[in-house]
Every structure is written in C-alpha cells, then in structure tokens.
Design a protein around this motif. Structure first.
Motif, PDB file in Angstrom:
ATOM      1  N   LYS A   1      -8.360  -6.852  -1.226  1.00 28.45           N
ATOM      2  CA  LYS A   1      -8.907  -7.552  -0.060  1.00 28.45           C
ATOM      3  C   LYS A   1     -10.146  -8.360  -0.398  1.00 28.45           C
ATOM      4  O   LYS A   1     -10.454  -9.355   0.274  1.00 28.45           O
ATOM      5  CB  LYS A   1      -9.207  -6.540   1.048  1.00 28.45           C
ATOM      6  CG  LYS A   1      -7.945  -5.983   1.702  1.00 28.45           C
ATOM      7  CD  LYS A   1      -8.271  -5.076   2.861  1.00 28.45           C
ATOM      8  CE  LYS A   1      -6.995  -4.636   3.572  1.00 28.45           C
ATOM      9  NZ  LYS A   1      -7.279  -3.739   4.729  1.00 28.45           N
ATOM     10  N   GLU A   2     -10.858  -7.953  -1.426  1.00 26.76           N
ATOM     11  CA  GLU A   2     -12.052  -8.688  -1.859  1.00 26.76           C
ATOM     12  C   GLU A   2     -11.720  -9.784  -2.879  1.00 26.76           C
ATOM     13  O   GLU A   2     -12.613 -10.378  -3.475  1.00 26.76           O
ATOM     14  CB  GLU A   2     -13.069  -7.716  -2.438  1.00 26.76           C
ATOM     15  CG  GLU A   2     -13.660  -6.754  -1.401  1.00 26.76           C
ATOM     16  CD  GLU A   2     -14.605  -5.730  -2.005  1.00 26.76           C
ATOM     17  OE1 GLU A   2     -14.704  -5.687  -3.268  1.00 26.76           O
ATOM     18  OE2 GLU A   2     -15.232  -4.981  -1.236  1.00 26.76           O
TER      19      GLU A   2
ATOM     20  N   LYS B   1      -9.071  -2.128  -1.613  1.00 23.98           N
ATOM     21  CA  LYS B   1     -10.406  -2.720  -1.491  1.00 23.98           C
ATOM     22  C   LYS B   1     -10.563  -3.908  -2.441  1.00 23.98           C
ATOM     23  O   LYS B   1     -11.019  -4.978  -2.057  1.00 23.98           O
ATOM     24  CB  LYS B   1     -11.472  -1.669  -1.785  1.00 23.98           C
ATOM     25  CG  LYS B   1     -12.911  -2.161  -1.629  1.00 23.98           C
ATOM     26  CD  LYS B   1     -13.892  -0.994  -1.847  1.00 23.98           C
ATOM     27  CE  LYS B   1     -15.335  -1.444  -1.619  1.00 23.98           C
ATOM     28  NZ  LYS B   1     -15.795  -2.433  -2.617  1.00 23.98           N
TER      29      LYS B   1
ATOM     30  N   GLU C   1      -6.822   3.439  -2.159  1.00 23.54           N
ATOM     31  CA  GLU C   1      -7.939   2.841  -1.435  1.00 23.54           C
ATOM     32  C   GLU C   1      -8.748   1.908  -2.340  1.00 23.54           C
ATOM     33  O   GLU C   1      -9.189   0.839  -1.902  1.00 23.54           O
ATOM     34  CB  GLU C   1      -8.846   3.944  -0.874  1.00 23.54           C
ATOM     35  CG  GLU C   1      -8.247   4.689   0.311  1.00 23.54           C
ATOM     36  CD  GLU C   1      -9.130   5.852   0.765  1.00 23.54           C
ATOM     37  OE1 GLU C   1     -10.271   5.972   0.254  1.00 23.54           O
ATOM     38  OE2 GLU C   1      -8.672   6.644   1.614  1.00 23.54           O
ATOM     39  N   LYS C   2      -8.941   2.306  -3.595  1.00 26.85           N
ATOM     40  CA  LYS C   2      -9.665   1.461  -4.560  1.00 26.85           C
ATOM     41  C   LYS C   2      -8.930   0.138  -4.772  1.00 26.85           C
ATOM     42  O   LYS C   2      -9.545  -0.931  -4.799  1.00 26.85           O
ATOM     43  CB  LYS C   2      -9.802   2.191  -5.901  1.00 26.85           C
ATOM     44  CG  LYS C   2     -10.825   3.287  -5.936  1.00 26.85           C
ATOM     45  CD  LYS C   2     -10.802   3.998  -7.282  1.00 26.85           C
ATOM     46  CE  LYS C   2     -11.113   3.042  -8.428  1.00 26.85           C
ATOM     47  NZ  LYS C   2     -11.110   3.734  -9.744  1.00 26.85           N
TER      48      LYS C   2
ATOM     49  N   GLU D   1       0.831  -1.204   0.000  1.00 22.70           N
ATOM     50  CA  GLU D   1       0.000   0.000   0.000  1.00 22.70           C
ATOM     51  C   GLU D   1       0.869   1.260   0.000  1.00 22.70           C
ATOM     52  O   GLU D   1       0.618   2.203  -0.764  1.00 22.70           O
ATOM     53  CB  GLU D   1      -0.913  -0.016   1.227  1.00 22.70           C
ATOM     54  CG  GLU D   1      -1.902   1.132   1.278  1.00 22.70           C
ATOM     55  CD  GLU D   1      -2.849   1.011   2.459  1.00 22.70           C
ATOM     56  OE1 GLU D   1      -3.465   2.050   2.814  1.00 22.70           O
ATOM     57  OE2 GLU D   1      -2.981  -0.093   3.029  1.00 22.70           O
TER      58      GLU D   1
END
Length: 237
Positions: free
Chosen positions: A181-182, A178, A174-175, A161
């Motif tokens: 993590k998904e 996300k 952040e996109k 990150e």
C-alpha cells in the motif's frame, strides 16, 4: 535507339576516370552494407546485459546458466507454462545445478496484472525468496480457467492478501500489505518493466537464456540452447 544508348553508356563507364571512381565507391558501399548486416546480425545474437541483482530466483548460486521468464500473473499461457513446461526446466536444469531460473514481470493484460506483480514484489522484499516462490506458484494455480475472466478484476487486494495467508502468517501478511500500500515494491516492478521494454518483450511468457531470447518451439530446442549457453560460459572462463 535503346540499345545504342546502353552501349554508349557502357563505353563511357569503362573509359571515364570519374565513372570508374563512382563504380568503385558504389562497390565499396555495397560491401560495407553487407558487412554491416552481418555485424548487426551477429551483435543481436550476443548476450544482452541483464541486472539480476535483487531478483527472485531458483537454483544454485554457482549455476553457469541464467534463465529468465518474463511473465504476467493474469496470462493463461503463463499459467500453462508454469504447470507444464516449468517442471521440466526445474528437473532438468535447476535441480541439477545447471541453471538458475529468474522471474521478472511484464504486466500488460490489465490492472490485475500490475496489482498482482507489485504485490508479489512486496512478498519478495518483505518475506524473502522462499515465500515469494510459494506465493508465485499459488497465484498461478488460482488463475481462473475460463479466459472470459482475463479482462476482469480478479486479483483484488483482498484476494491477494487471502492467498498470501495460505503460505504466510497473519503478521507476515500485514507487513507485505503495508509495504504494498505504501508503493514500496513499485520501483522493483518498474525495473522489470524497463528491462522488458529494453529487450523488446511483447508478450508472455518470454524466455531469455544468458541474455539471449529463446525462440524455439519445443523443450528439446530449449535444452539445446541451455547446453550451448553453458558451453559458451565455460569457454569464456
């Protein structure tokens, strides 16, 4: 005794029709084996179909040659390739419009390899080709020089990150986080790994030129293979 038996066998083989038929079959089988070896040898030299759709690449769309590197972000040899060999490829082939250069993952060293690869895939999916290559280059530059870290977890989520923030905004990062993590980038990574296994990749970096594995040792060997691939492409059009 041994000599007389050999002579007797020889006499039978030249006079017995069944023996002649056996000799003929054995001879035909031998020819088939030789032809089979030649056929499969030539087949192995043919281009292997690779689906380049959705893969990050550098170069012009019209370039006749496709170069693929299977790499691992934790691999020190890949780091060296990225810093020394790749600039030659970029100058000689990518910038001149002769070739497109693709990167595909073969993550085999440890969990860091998989994490970095899937994070990079998320960068490509969310932020596009240009940001992917900036992150790709930066990630290799941050690989520890000391090989004792090869088996340790260095490319943690927070490390990846922070690295991305050097080439992307906080909102963009952040996109990506996300999506990562998904597990939205997992399928793309698995596709690369599937191709690596299909093509028999066993280490990194491994290079393919128009679907054929490069097995040379020098840049001159590489240059010769690229030029031959371009020639074959033109002759088939």
């Amino acid at each position: 005794m041994s000599k007389s038996k050999k002579n007797k066998k020889k006499s039978i083989s030249t006079s017995n029709p069944l023996s002649k038929w056996i000799v003929w079959v054995v001879g035909l089988f031998s020819v088939c084996v030789v032809l089979g070896i030649i056929f499969w040898g030539n087949l192995s030299k043919k281009e292997t179909a690779i689906d380049y759709e959705g893969q990050p690449y550098l170069g012009k769309e019209s370039a006749p040659v496709k170069i693929v590197e299977f790499g691992d972000y934790k691999c020190p040899v890949c780091k060296n390739f990225n810093e020394s060999f790749f600039p030659l490829i970029e100058k000689e082939f990518i910038e001149t419009g002769k070739a497109k250069f693709y990167f595909m993952n073969y993550s085999f060293i440890n969990v860091d390899s998989i994490r970095a690869a899937q994070f990079a895939e998320a960068v490509y999916q969310e932020l596009g080709n240009d940001t992917f290559w900036k992150f790709h280059e930066l990630l290799y530059s941050k690989q520890p020089e000391d090989t004792k870290y090869e088996k340790m977890d260095i490319f943690t989520e927070s490390f990846l990150e922070d690295t991305l923030k050097e080439v992307a905004s906080d909102k963009e990062t952040e996109k990506v986080v996300k999506a990562f993590k998904e597990n939205q980038s997992k399928d793309a990574w698995e596709k690369d790994m599937s191709y690596a296994n299909k093509l028999g990749v066993t280490g990194t970096p491994t290079l393919f030129i128009n679907g054929k594995q490069f097995e040379g040792k020098t840049f001159e060997d590489f240059k010769e293979m690229v030029e031959e691939a371009a020639k074959e492409k033109r002759s088939n059009e």
